[in-house]
Design a protein around this motif. Structure first.
Motif, PDB file in Angstrom:
ATOM      1  N   GLN A   2      36.966  37.971  36.233  1.00 23.08           N
ATOM      2  CA  GLN A   2      37.156  39.431  36.329  1.00 23.08           C
ATOM      3  C   GLN A   2      36.956  40.109  35.094  1.00 23.08           C
ATOM      4  OE1 GLN A   2      41.045  40.380  38.124  1.00 23.08           O
ATOM      5  NE2 GLN A   2      40.107  40.362  40.445  1.00 23.08           N
ATOM      6  N   TYR A   3      36.395  41.427  35.231  1.00 26.34           N
ATOM      7  CA  TYR A   3      35.818  41.979  34.057  1.00 26.34           C
ATOM      8  C   TYR A   3      36.373  43.447  34.400  1.00 26.34           C
ATOM      9  CZ  TYR A   3      33.359  37.760  32.882  1.00 26.34           C
ATOM     10  OH  TYR A   3      32.690  36.580  32.573  1.00 26.34           O
ATOM     11  N   HIS A   4      36.787  44.174  33.329  1.00 28.31           N
ATOM     12  CA  HIS A   4      36.965  45.361  33.249  1.00 28.31           C
ATOM     13  C   HIS A   4      35.963  46.409  32.295  1.00 28.31           C
ATOM     14  CE1 HIS A   4      40.572  45.745  35.961  1.00 28.31           C
ATOM     15  NE2 HIS A   4      40.800  44.464  35.421  1.00 28.31           N
ATOM     16  N   HIS A  42      34.397  47.282  42.091  1.00 27.32           N
ATOM     17  CA  HIS A  42      35.745  48.224  42.538  1.00 27.32           C
ATOM     18  C   HIS A  42      35.851  49.286  41.218  1.00 27.32           C
ATOM     19  CE1 HIS A  42      39.648  49.328  43.070  1.00 27.32           C
ATOM     20  NE2 HIS A  42      39.607  48.805  43.817  1.00 27.32           N
ATOM     21  N   SER A 231      31.012  44.597  47.939  1.00 27.93           N
ATOM     22  CA  SER A 231      30.603  43.248  47.315  1.00 27.93           C
ATOM     23  C   SER A 231      29.297  42.531  48.092  1.00 27.93           C
ATOM     24  CB  SER A 231      31.901  42.364  48.222  1.00 27.93           C
ATOM     25  OG  SER A 231      31.505  40.915  47.559  1.00 27.93           O
ATOM     26  N   GLN A 261      35.972  47.415  37.751  1.00 29.68           N
ATOM     27  CA  GLN A 261      36.390  46.050  37.860  1.00 29.68           C
ATOM     28  C   GLN A 261      35.499  45.238  38.479  1.00 29.68           C
ATOM     29  OE1 GLN A 261      40.433  44.537  38.831  1.00 29.68           O
ATOM     30  NE2 GLN A 261      39.270  43.561  40.329  1.00 29.68           N
ATOM     31  N   THR A 263      34.163  41.582  39.811  1.00 30.75           N
ATOM     32  CA  THR A 263      34.644  39.936  40.081  1.00 30.75           C
ATOM     33  C   THR A 263      33.526  39.249  40.581  1.00 30.75           C
ATOM     34  OG1 THR A 263      36.729  40.886  40.911  1.00 30.75           O
ATOM     35  CG2 THR A 263      36.295  38.754  41.515  1.00 30.75           C
ATOM     36  N   LYS A 265      32.233  36.027  41.886  1.00 28.40           N
ATOM     37  CA  LYS A 265      32.453  34.870  42.947  1.00 28.40           C
ATOM     38  C   LYS A 265      31.619  33.691  42.931  1.00 28.40           C
ATOM     39  CE  LYS A 265      35.062  38.163  45.662  1.00 28.40           C
ATOM     40  NZ  LYS A 265      35.361  38.581  47.129  1.00 28.40           N
TER      41      LYS A 265
END
Length: 265
Positions: A2-4, A42, A231, A261, A263, A265
């Motif tokens: 995860q990255y912001h 997000h 996504s 954000q 994510t 996967k």
């Protein structure tokens, strides 16, 4: 993972194909390495790239006030022919405008869908072409300031487009044209004051390959204000767009200043 981050346009590097890097948390994410993987985006809010305040983005990553006050987004950015620093006349900040306008500029032809004419600072070659998703490009003139580049572009766009069909670019629907031939056709339309800067011996075409597994057939644009969580499987990167398996395309450049954000996967 995860990255912001606050979105900024992707940095690029031209090798055998274009390498893309997204700034995240004081680091860079190599997006080429994420091809074939699912990415969740997000939307979390806004942060103006100029003042740093959490205010709604108006244009180009700037809030409304900064967009109409900052020298970085004066009208001469989009319309180089409005440049006046060569006359010692400022628009918003003469010192800044002299720094940007009074340096070598390139007038060029690029093939992104159909052939188009454009202007960029010499230091932005080939970055500008990559950001437009150009498959090929060729220089026409190298002039000493932005004004001369601007009036040349205005003269030439009466005879060739100055905009890219971004949908065709993303589908990889590219016209089969000879840029050297197109360049020669336009030579006679160059304004008199810019003619001495024609690059007579520059017939070099730059070809650019993009990291794309599969191009979309039908395109859906992702707007984070309307779809706050998305996504999808990343299938390619071209211009400043992320291309997903379901045909969704996300324009990073148009989303500058958005807090997200990510994510992986």
């Amino acid at each position: 993972m995860q990255y912001h981050t606050v979105l900024k346009k992707m940095r690029t590097e031209l090798n055998d194909d274009v390498h893309y890097y997204l700034e995240v948390e004081n680091d860079f994410l190599n997006l080429n390495q994420l091809l074939g993987r699912h990415i969740e985006i997000h939307f979390e809010g806004y942060q103006c790239l100029n003042c740093g305040m959490e205010k709604k983005i108006f244009r180009q990553g700037f809030c409304y006030e900064c967009f109409y006050e900052s020298a970085q987004v004066g009208d001469w950015i989009m319309k180089p022919e409005l440049s006046t620093a060569h006359l010692g006349i400022g628009d918003r900040n003469l010192e800044y405008e002299e720094k940007v306008q009074l340096q070598p500029h390139i007038v060029y032809l690029a093939l992104s869908s159909n052939v188009k004419v454009g202007v960029t600072r010499k230091t932005q070659v080939p970055t500008r072409w990559i950001d437009q998703g150009a498959s090929k490009a060729i220089e026409i003139l190298e002039v000493p300031n932005r004004y001369l580049a601007g009036i040349t572009e205005v003269a030439l766009k009466d005879h060739v487009a100055d905009k890219t069909s971004w949908q065709k670019m993303l589908k990889n629907e590219i016209a089969d044209l000879d840029l050297i031939e197109e360049r020669e056709k336009l030579k006679k339309y160059i304004p008199k004051e810019a003619q001495p800067y024609f690059l007579a011996n520059n017939g070099k075409i730059i070809s650019i390959e993009y990291p794309v597994i599969k191009y979309p057939i039908k395109i859906k644009t992702l707007n984070l204000e309307n779809t706050q969580v998305f996504s999808g499987k990343l299938m390619g990167i071209k211009g400043q767009y992320l291309l997903f398996e379901d045909g969704t395309v996300f324009n990073i450049r148009n989303s500058e200043g958005y807090k997200v954000q990510l994510t992986i996967k």
